[in-house]
Design an enzyme around this catalytic site. Sequence first.
Site, PDB file in Angstrom:
ATOM      1  CG  ASP A  37      -2.233   0.831   1.006  1.00  0.00           C
ATOM      2  OD1 ASP A  37      -2.346   1.917   0.982  1.00  0.00           O
ATOM      3  OD2 ASP A  37      -3.143  -0.010   0.678  1.00  0.00           O
ATOM      4  CB  VAL A  61      -0.338  -0.523  -7.702  1.00  0.00           C
ATOM      5  CG1 VAL A  61      -0.430  -1.235  -6.360  1.00  0.00           C
ATOM      6  CG2 VAL A  61      -1.333   0.563  -7.616  1.00  0.00           C
ATOM      7  CG  ASN A  87      -8.067  -4.994  -2.632  1.00  0.00           C
ATOM      8  OD1 ASN A  87      -9.149  -5.260  -2.706  1.00  0.00           O
ATOM      9  ND2 ASN A  87      -7.473  -3.999  -1.728  1.00  0.00           N
ATOM     10  CE1 TYR A 150     -14.229   1.532  -8.849  1.00  0.00           C
ATOM     11  CE2 TYR A 150     -16.423   0.909  -9.556  1.00  0.00           C
ATOM     12  CZ  TYR A 150     -15.400   0.847  -8.649  1.00  0.00           C
ATOM     13  OH  TYR A 150     -15.305  -0.203  -7.818  1.00  0.00           O
ATOM     14  CE  LYS A 154     -12.476  -1.584  -9.915  1.00  0.00           C
ATOM     15  NZ  LYS A 154     -11.177  -2.016  -9.350  1.00  0.00           N
ATOM     16  CB  THR A 185     -15.077  -0.573   2.698  1.00  0.00           C
ATOM     17  OG1 THR A 185     -15.703   0.506   1.721  1.00  0.00           O
ATOM     18  CG2 THR A 185     -15.044  -1.685   2.077  1.00  0.00           C
TER      19      THR A 185
END
Length: 244
Positions: A37, A61, A87, A150, A154, A185
Amino acid sequence: MARLDGKIAIITGAAQGMGASHARKFIEEGAKVVLTDLNDEKGNALAAELGENALFVKHNVTSADDWAMVVTETEKAFGPVNVLVNNAGITMAKSILEVTEEEYRRIVDINQVSVFLGMKSVIPSMQKANGGSIVNISSINGIVAGAIGYTDTKFAVRGMTKAAAIEGAHYGIRVNSVHPGVIATPMVVQEDTKAAVEEFSKHIPLKRVAQSEEVSSLVVYLASDESSYSTGAEFIVDGGLTAM
């Protein structure tokens, strides 16, 4: 025997939210886990909580060099990689007329390019381990439409998963995508969105949002040898939302 005994995993975006839930579940099931992270404070704290079978590595990432470093650190600490959980990701909820080119390229880099880099980086390590499992976290917006940017990324994750699964099969590497719906979350249930989420949940066939652990249970299954004949597939966790 725990379901992930002997597995060595990399989980990105693991400092909080679903990534942290995946990491906890993996440790419970006997895996050794490298959590990555950009949030090194939360990442280091979680790794310390999880014990000697967890290691935190600060990781961008979108950087190929960072990916190479993460794989090297994983092999040094635990051995060749068996499992990758891509993730890490961000959300964006703007109309196509509002999104800037800079914003669009950023979400593509984080949500899409990072998945490509992750798979490309771990496959040689998985070949040393004589196989492995890659789990790419997409979204129900990789199945049905949502916000621009988004949704695009995806859907791309879903497509990359299938392409990589065909190639990975030659090496004993399985690649699957997970498509969560509304998950409880911290980002989703914060005070300014909580009421809207509760109202939306009334339209979900199961009449509730999911807990992160419910997604983690599926990710564990895909990481484990229990799913040994599943590759190139989508696994939806949405309480029946996309079935309507």
